[in-house]
Design a protein around this motif. Structure first.
Motif, PDB file in Angstrom:
ATOM      1  N   ALA A 133       0.878  -1.172   0.000  1.00 22.26           N
ATOM      2  CA  ALA A 133       0.000   0.000   0.000  1.00 22.26           C
ATOM      3  C   ALA A 133       0.913   1.218   0.000  1.00 22.26           C
ATOM      4  O   ALA A 133       2.070   1.126   0.406  1.00 22.26           O
ATOM      5  N   ASP A 169      -5.189  -2.684   4.950  1.00 21.46           N
ATOM      6  CA  ASP A 169      -4.880  -3.024   3.559  1.00 21.46           C
ATOM      7  C   ASP A 169      -4.447  -1.829   2.720  1.00 21.46           C
ATOM      8  O   ASP A 169      -3.728  -1.979   1.742  1.00 21.46           O
ATOM      9  N   THR A 170      -4.882  -0.621   3.104  1.00 21.94           N
ATOM     10  CA  THR A 170      -4.580   0.572   2.303  1.00 21.94           C
ATOM     11  C   THR A 170      -3.785   1.620   3.064  1.00 21.94           C
ATOM     12  O   THR A 170      -3.269   2.553   2.453  1.00 21.94           O
ATOM     13  N   GLU A 172      -5.086   3.834   4.720  1.00 25.76           N
ATOM     14  CA  GLU A 172      -5.908   5.045   4.737  1.00 25.76           C
ATOM     15  C   GLU A 172      -6.523   5.220   6.120  1.00 25.76           C
ATOM     16  O   GLU A 172      -6.799   4.243   6.826  1.00 25.76           O
TER      17      GLU A 172
END
Length: 186
Positions: A133, A169-170, A172
């Motif tokens: 990521a 996973d990101t 963010e």
């Protein structure tokens, strides 16, 4: 008692580690109770040790049969069970990051999460040493506390007095507490 800042030690127990034994976060799990399922007798002996260029302040983690450590020079090293260095693309360490690694990394499902004192955060594929990521360098304050994964989230506490809940996973931001900065510029 072992006292060393630039050497990685591994003690071999008469009872071998089984493949299911992992230590993927600080003190072994999210409760931080620091216990192992292994019976360790008084027959411990050195299995191997390795010297590295910079001091090691973070705790190692064990996952996939590998030992991962971070150094004050921003290097991440991965060793196999025999103490052999696992390198990527001709480097002399597994990966190099900007800033000192004081925070204990954590591991989840093939990804190694690492933060630095300069506030850099990344999620690395453990086989390729590549970001899975986009890395973050915008977290307020440095990362010196151990990272924690719970479900789909990565929790990061910073020197700036903020707690970040990120999608693992990101990377963010899901939420930040407190929402506004508590740092004074005066």
């Amino acid at each position: 008692r072992l006292r060393s800042t630039n050497t990685c030690f591994y003690c071999r127990s008469p009872q071998p580690l089984h493949r299911g034994h992992v230590w993927t976060t600080f003190r072994g799990n999210n409760k931080r109770d620091g216990t192992s399922k292994l019976f360790v007798s008084s027959g411990l002996r050195y299995g191997w040790h390795r010297s590295v260029r910079y001091p090691v302040k973070s705790s190692p983690i064990v996952a996939n049969g590998h030992v991962y450590i971070g150094t004050m020079g921003g290097e991440i090293f991965a060793f196999n069970r025999n103490g052999e260095l696992i390198v990527s693309s001709g480097q002399d360490s597994f990966c190099n990051l900007p800033g000192e690694i004081i925070s204990t990394p954590c591991y989840d499902n093939g990804t190694l999460y690492v933060g630095t004192k300069s506030g850099y955060l990344c999620a690395l594929d453990c086989l390729k040493a590549e970001n899975v990521a986009p890395a973050r360098d915008d977290l307020e304050g440095g990362i010196v506390a151990s990272l924690l994964i719970e479900g789909d989230f990565l929790f990061v506490a910073t020197i700036g007095g903020r707690l970040y809940c990120l999608f693992k996973d990101t990377l963010e931001t899901h939420w930040v507490y407190p929402e506004f900065s508590t740092l004074s510029l005066a």
